[in-house]
Design a protein around this motif. Structure first.
Motif, mmCIF file in Angstrom:
data_model
loop_
_atom_site.group_PDB
_atom_site.id
_atom_site.type_symbol
_atom_site.label_atom_id
_atom_site.label_comp_id
_atom_site.label_asym_id
_atom_site.label_seq_id
_atom_site.Cartn_x
_atom_site.Cartn_y
_atom_site.Cartn_z
ATOM 1 N N ALA A 1 -114.546 21.152 -5.732
ATOM 2 C CA ALA A 1 -115.877 21.604 -5.325
ATOM 3 C C ALA A 1 -116.128 21.447 -3.837
ATOM 4 O O ALA A 1 -116.592 22.366 -3.167
ATOM 5 N N ALA A 2 -115.836 20.287 -3.273
ATOM 6 C CA ALA A 2 -116.238 20.006 -1.893
ATOM 7 C C ALA A 2 -115.324 20.683 -0.872
ATOM 8 O O ALA A 2 -115.778 21.089 0.197
ATOM 9 N N THR A 3 -114.042 20.797 -1.180
ATOM 10 C CA THR A 3 -113.079 21.288 -0.181
ATOM 11 C C THR A 3 -112.241 22.440 -0.699
ATOM 12 O O THR A 3 -111.253 22.809 -0.082
ATOM 13 N N GLY A 4 -112.618 23.016 -1.820
ATOM 14 C CA GLY A 4 -111.773 24.007 -2.470
ATOM 15 C C GLY A 4 -111.832 25.382 -1.840
ATOM 16 O O GLY A 4 -112.592 25.644 -0.901
ATOM 17 N N THR A 5 -111.006 26.273 -2.387
ATOM 18 C CA THR A 5 -110.886 27.621 -1.851
ATOM 19 C C THR A 5 -111.021 28.700 -2.912
ATOM 20 O O THR A 5 -111.094 29.881 -2.580
ATOM 21 N N SER A 6 -111.045 28.328 -4.187
ATOM 22 C CA SER A 6 -111.224 29.318 -5.259
ATOM 23 C C SER A 6 -112.283 28.819 -6.234
ATOM 24 O O SER A 6 -112.528 27.615 -6.350
ATOM 25 N N ASP A 7 -112.930 29.776 -6.919
ATOM 26 C CA ASP A 7 -113.956 29.436 -7.910
ATOM 27 C C ASP A 7 -115.017 28.505 -7.328
ATOM 28 O O ASP A 7 -115.486 27.575 -7.988
ATOM 29 N N GLN A 8 -115.413 28.763 -6.082
ATOM 30 C CA GLN A 8 -116.459 27.963 -5.447
ATOM 31 C C GLN A 8 -117.806 28.506 -5.901
ATOM 32 O O GLN A 8 -118.222 29.600 -5.513
ATOM 33 N N PHE A 9 -118.507 27.746 -6.737
ATOM 34 C CA PHE A 9 -119.650 28.224 -7.508
ATOM 35 C C PHE A 9 -120.959 27.819 -6.841
ATOM 36 O O PHE A 9 -121.248 26.631 -6.672
ATOM 37 N N TYR A 10 -121.761 28.812 -6.477
ATOM 38 C CA TYR A 10 -123.041 28.595 -5.807
ATOM 39 C C TYR A 10 -124.159 29.267 -6.600
ATOM 40 O O TYR A 10 -123.901 29.995 -7.564
ATOM 41 N N VAL A 11 -125.405 29.042 -6.185
ATOM 42 C CA VAL A 11 -126.526 29.509 -6.991
ATOM 43 C C VAL A 11 -126.536 31.019 -7.176
ATOM 44 O O VAL A 11 -127.069 31.515 -8.171
ATOM 45 N N ASN A 12 -125.950 31.774 -6.250
ATOM 46 C CA ASN A 12 -125.972 33.230 -6.376
ATOM 47 C C ASN A 12 -124.585 33.852 -6.479
ATOM 48 O O ASN A 12 -124.409 35.035 -6.194
ATOM 49 N N GLY A 13 -123.603 33.046 -6.892
ATOM 50 C CA GLY A 13 -122.294 33.641 -7.116
ATOM 51 C C GLY A 13 -121.137 32.720 -6.810
ATOM 52 O O GLY A 13 -121.300 31.499 -6.705
ATOM 53 N N VAL A 14 -119.976 33.312 -6.643
ATOM 54 C CA VAL A 14 -118.739 32.550 -6.487
ATOM 55 C C VAL A 14 -117.944 33.105 -5.308
ATOM 56 O O VAL A 14 -118.009 34.301 -5.004
ATOM 57 N N ILE A 15 -117.220 32.223 -4.613
ATOM 58 C CA ILE A 15 -116.365 32.611 -3.492
ATOM 59 C C ILE A 15 -114.916 32.273 -3.823
ATOM 60 O O ILE A 15 -114.620 31.195 -4.338
ATOM 61 N N HIS A 16 -114.027 33.232 -3.509
ATOM 62 C CA HIS A 16 -112.586 32.992 -3.549
ATOM 63 C C HIS A 16 -112.037 33.312 -2.154
ATOM 64 O O HIS A 16 -112.194 34.439 -1.670
ATOM 65 N N LYS A 17 -111.397 32.361 -1.511
ATOM 66 C CA LYS A 17 -110.773 32.637 -0.218
ATOM 67 C C LYS A 17 -109.451 33.380 -0.435
ATOM 68 O O LYS A 17 -108.695 33.073 -1.369
ATOM 69 N N ILE A 18 -109.175 34.347 0.449
ATOM 70 C CA ILE A 18 -107.958 35.150 0.338
ATOM 71 C C ILE A 18 -107.244 35.209 1.686
ATOM 72 O O ILE A 18 -107.852 34.985 2.739
ATOM 73 N N ASP A 19 -105.946 35.512 1.654
ATOM 74 C CA ASP A 19 -105.140 35.446 2.879
ATOM 75 C C ASP A 19 -104.891 36.793 3.538
ATOM 76 O O ASP A 19 -104.077 36.906 4.450
ATOM 77 N N GLN A 20 -105.560 37.863 3.076
ATOM 78 C CA GLN A 20 -105.536 39.161 3.739
ATOM 79 C C GLN A 20 -106.932 39.764 3.693
ATOM 80 O O GLN A 20 -107.697 39.483 2.770
ATOM 81 N N VAL A 21 -107.220 40.617 4.658
ATOM 82 C CA VAL A 21 -108.435 41.434 4.600
ATOM 83 C C VAL A 21 -108.137 42.626 3.709
ATOM 84 O O VAL A 21 -107.101 43.281 3.835
ATOM 85 N N LEU A 22 -109.030 42.928 2.781
ATOM 86 C CA LEU A 22 -108.842 44.052 1.863
ATOM 87 C C LEU A 22 -109.249 45.355 2.554
ATOM 88 O O LEU A 22 -110.341 45.444 3.134
ATOM 89 N N LEU A 23 -108.381 46.335 2.493
ATOM 90 C CA LEU A 23 -108.623 47.608 3.178
ATOM 91 C C LEU A 23 -108.898 48.705 2.162
ATOM 92 O O LEU A 23 -108.075 48.953 1.274
ATOM 93 N N PRO A 24 -110.049 49.369 2.267
ATOM 94 C CA PRO A 24 -110.387 50.387 1.265
ATOM 95 C C PRO A 24 -109.645 51.699 1.450
ATOM 96 O O PRO A 24 -109.439 52.438 0.486
ATOM 97 N N GLN A 25 -109.255 52.030 2.701
ATOM 98 C CA GLN A 25 -108.589 53.318 2.948
ATOM 99 C C GLN A 25 -107.949 53.303 4.319
ATOM 100 O O GLN A 25 -108.206 52.388 5.108
#
Length: 403
Positions: free
Chosen positions: A379-403
């Protein structure tokens, strides 16, 4: 053990349970049809109290009952429209969560009330009604964060993917569907912790961790919102405590790699020698201020940056345990734009080791390879499934490109 206990404390300790808790509405925000069941005539309180394997959690319930809500009385309610589903860790699960007998005795009333409230769902749910769809099914809990918004509750997420019943990320265990006159009890493998009481924006805004921090993501959001009234639409969505979002958050290193490469290629196209182009690009991309550099506004326009960022957002909360084991495409907020309604979205995949996720990836339509989600749910230092009042964060190692 200590890590799990710290996770629970991180989520619960800042919590203030509103005085209007349970007073105005007994129904969850989101509901589905529940099969009719035969009521036994025994209340939830009597059922809990009679099971020696649930004695440690029942002690927590009694501590919580010294606060705003008397849960003992609540669970003894025989009013026909007052039904609840309780997520109950048995004694072994309580110990696995770090709650020994001594810890329970020392647990503050507010902390106990936060845990018990979150694990009290104001509706009867049978596990047969929990689906295997994506993302997890959303239900309201008995935590009302604001007395001025009595119909807004902290949410819990039930799932049957991939074939494992869960509450948020925690597997359910037997016995399930323990029926009482006024509700059901489902046992869980550990205490299901409430969300950390801050917003996704506050989490992003505060994360300056070297390499894996989110300072570039923060700067990109502000660039995408430039020209709008502060806070702009993206920042406002991430600040909205009533939102329900998943953020795939590229780390600072991920943004630096993308920007350095893109600027290098642009400079080479303008006639710069490759070595000079690479050195210049590295300097320009060395700080999140790159998004405020007027020389780059043509390439990093607010519209372009916004289009990239909305590719990183779901309008639902999705924990990694809810991801498919076979790579599958899902729409993002980009698809809400009619011009991109048919966009393939992003591709998710998780690798499971028993009930837990050992690896997970997400891939944008134009990425040459999938981005890794940095798996660490602490919870305090994690990078995945970080759960907050309005959702969840997952850290990723690339920027996602739509096109």
């Amino acid at each position: 053990m200590n890590t799990l206990l710290n996770n629970i404390k991180t989520a619960v300790l800042p919590m203030v349970v509103a005085g209007a808790l349970l007073a105005s509405c007994n129904k969850g925000v989101d509901q589905f049809a529940i099969p009719t069941t035969t009521k036994s005539g025994i209340t939830l309180d009597s059922t809990l109290r009679a099971n020696p394997n649930d004695s440690m959690y029942y002690r927590l319930v009694r501590i919580a009952s010294n606060g705003t809500v008397n849960f003992v009385n609540l669970y003894n309610s025989t009013t026909s429209n007052n039904e609840y589903t309780l997520l109950v860790p048995d004694n072994a699960a309580m110990m696995a969560s770090g709650f020994s007998s001594a810890v329970i005795s020392a647990t503050p009333v507010a902390t106990a009330a936060g845990i018990v409230s979150y694990n009290t769902i104001p509706q009867r749910y049978d596990t047969a009604g929990i689906g295997a769809g994506f993302p997890n099914f959303t239900v309201g809990t008995s935590i009302f964060p604001s007395p001025t918004a009595p119909f807004v509750t902290f949410r819990s997420y039930l799932s049957k993917r991939p074939g494992i019943l869960r509450a948020n990320t925690i597997p359910m265990t037997t016995p399930l569907n323990v029926k009482a006159f006024n509700g059901n009890i489902h046992h869980v493998a550990a205490i299901v912790a409430p969300p950390v009481t801050t917003t996704l924006w506050d989490r992003i805004n505060a994360d300056a961790t070297p390499v894996t921090g989110l300072t570039y993501l923060r700067a990109a959001i502000l660039r995408a919102d430039s020209g709008a009234v502060t806070p702009g639409p993206l920042q406002a969505a991430l600040l909205n405590g009533g939102a329900n979002l998943t953020v795939f958050a590229p780390t600072d290193a991920a943004f630096q790699a993308l920007l350095t490469g893109a600027i290098t290629q642009a400079l080479i196209a303008q006639g710069f020698p490759p070595a000079t182009a690479a050195a210049t690009a590295a300097t320009l991309a060395a700080s999140p201020n790159v998004f405020q550099n007027p020389a780059l506004f043509g390439a990093l326009s607010a519209r372009t940056v916004r289009g990239i960022l909305v590719t990183h957002l779901f309008s639902n909360t999705a924990f990694t345990v809810n991801f498919p084991s076979v790579a599958t495409n899902y729409p993002t907020l980009l698809n809400t734009d009619p011009a991109f309604a048919m966009h393939p979205g992003i591709r998710l995949q998780a690798t499971f080791a028993g009930p837990f996720v050992s690896a997970a990836t997400v891939r944008g339509a134009a990425n040459a390879s999938a981005s890794n989600i940095l798996i660490n749910p602490t919870a305090a230092t994690g990078t995945s499934d970080q759960f907050y009042v309005n959702g969840v964060i997952h850290k990723i190692d690339q920027v996602l490109l739509p096109q």
